[in-house]
Motif scaffolding. Sequence first.
Motif, PDB file in Angstrom:
ATOM      1  N   ARG A 125       0.811  -1.216   0.000  1.00  0.00           N
ATOM      2  CA  ARG A 125       0.000   0.000   0.000  1.00  0.00           C
ATOM      3  C   ARG A 125       0.849   1.272   0.000  1.00  0.00           C
ATOM      4  N   LYS A 126       2.158   1.122   0.173  1.00  0.00           N
ATOM      5  CA  LYS A 126       3.051   2.278   0.112  1.00  0.00           C
ATOM      6  C   LYS A 126       3.338   2.702  -1.334  1.00  0.00           C
ATOM      7  N   GLY A 127       3.014   1.830  -2.282  1.00  0.00           N
ATOM      8  CA  GLY A 127       3.095   2.216  -3.707  1.00  0.00           C
ATOM      9  C   GLY A 127       4.495   2.407  -4.259  1.00  0.00           C
ATOM     10  N   ARG A 130      17.472  -0.231   5.825  1.00  0.00           N
ATOM     11  CA  ARG A 130      16.908   0.557   6.921  1.00  0.00           C
ATOM     12  C   ARG A 130      17.905   1.630   7.346  1.00  0.00           C
ATOM     13  N   VAL A 131      17.415   2.831   7.524  1.00  0.00           N
ATOM     14  CA  VAL A 131      18.273   3.937   7.966  1.00  0.00           C
ATOM     15  C   VAL A 131      17.642   4.545   9.220  1.00  0.00           C
ATOM     16  N   GLY A 132      18.428   4.752  10.252  1.00  0.00           N
ATOM     17  CA  GLY A 132      17.895   5.329  11.501  1.00  0.00           C
ATOM     18  C   GLY A 132      17.675   6.832  11.385  1.00  0.00           C
ATOM     19  N   ILE A 172       6.416  15.086   6.465  1.00  0.00           N
ATOM     20  CA  ILE A 172       6.859  16.252   7.239  1.00  0.00           C
ATOM     21  C   ILE A 172       8.349  16.177   7.575  1.00  0.00           C
ATOM     22  N   GLU A 173       8.885  14.955   7.671  1.00  0.00           N
ATOM     23  CA  GLU A 173      10.333  14.842   7.904  1.00  0.00           C
ATOM     24  C   GLU A 173      11.092  15.416   6.700  1.00  0.00           C
ATOM     25  N   SER A 174      10.641  15.041   5.512  1.00  0.00           N
ATOM     26  CA  SER A 174      11.300  15.504   4.301  1.00  0.00           C
ATOM     27  C   SER A 174      11.192  17.027   4.170  1.00  0.00           C
TER      28      SER A 174
END
Length: 443
Positions: free
Chosen positions: A236-238, A296-298, A326-328
């Motif tokens: 679902r993340k596409g 994976r990146v923390g 919002i992080e981006s």
Amino acid sequence: MFSLNRQPIALISDHADPAAEIGLEEAGGQNVYVRQVGEHLAHLAWQVDMFTRKVSSELPTIVQHSPHCRTIRLSAGPEAFVPRDQLFEHMPEFVESFQRFESKQGTNYPLVHTNYWLSAWVGLELQKKRGIQLVHTYHSLGAVKYPAVLDRPAIADTRLNVEREILEQAACVVATSPQERENLRTLVSLLGQIEVIPCGTDTENFRPMPKAEARRQLGLDLQEQVVLYVGRFDRRKGIETAIRAGAALKEQGINNLKLVIVGGSSPDLPDGKERARVEQIVAEVGLQAEVLFAGRVGHDLLPLYYTAADVCVIPSHYEPFGLVAIESMACGTPVVASDVGGLRFTVIPNQTGLLVPPQDTASFAEAIYSILSDQLWARKLRRQASVTVNQRFSWPGVAIQLSELYRHVLAQSIMHEQPWPPKMASNQLTSAQRYSWVKTVNR
Ligand code: UDP
């Protein structure tokens, strides 16, 4: 450490461990939300205990995050990963473990904030046993999600019922966007109290920095046009849309494209299968040289990825809020996102990014191209994106709003000298009761 001067509250997050590594199977926005909310509420003088299911015997039962905030892992079912669609049968054991923990500690949490429908069921059971005040955040709504998926799980009807019951029985539910409030009203129930309090982001960590430096640290070429995806490997993340849009951009003549995919996966779990499927699509469209799977990146290194990117793409089919957006934007990177759910609330078209129809490869490619090909406009978007997030979405601000809500809920329950909502069907409340409540909460 337990303090007598602080009001103890419980946050329940059955499947999303607030102390887990984010970015792996089923560890995403909810884990971040509960952890951040918990830690910031502790700064506001609450005694915060966050409860989750123990998924491995190797994990400690209690993780102390700060003097007044900890994660407690309760036994409920096998100490192993169980997909969330199969967790419901273990929830009665979760309730028992929770109550055992309470009596061992000598604490009765007067307010429980549940997260996701499984925890809502736990909260409703606790409410039946004694009059606790319930606040609930959905994180994902079955009523919105199921029409968009092909394989509706067997648990769907139970989930839909619990989602309605919690809205009608909790003191208040928290919608993280006006769009979610609208969905709750039109798809779930006209009864119950809803307060809109968004998610936040750590604006000290996610902030703009020089792009050249970020690219140098990540070993990315300054001449490349970098498009970034961050998130779980879930259909679902596409992610497929992002890959196909990348192929369309290449066809249009963008020959210095780099598509960076951030997110972890494990071969035997569903996210590993989605990753294999995505890799197959990459090969099929001939984009192997352009796509970089970063794993994976923390959150310590993620700001570098956001900053290094020219555009962050969020192609979700459905997104209740979407922390990645919002992080981006907080890092000053414009977003091209699906025109769905919470993304409609966080992304301001032509100011902080662009919204396009979900799963529409051509529209995604066109929107990404419009930013990549206009440096002046891109610079303006970058500036506006970080300013907007700083003004609207910070965790301390979110925690202050939740803290006020909790205080009102607790004060209201004392004033009514009975648990709120009163023990009558919520549709039998008098309009005066409803009004006094709405007035206090929606100040
Ligand atoms: N995330 C991360 N590392 C990764 C992938 C994702 O830390 O490798 C984090 C991301 O930064 C964000 C969260 O996982 O904080 C995803 O939240 P979002 O609301 O976007 O999606 P969800 O996982 O809730 O569907």
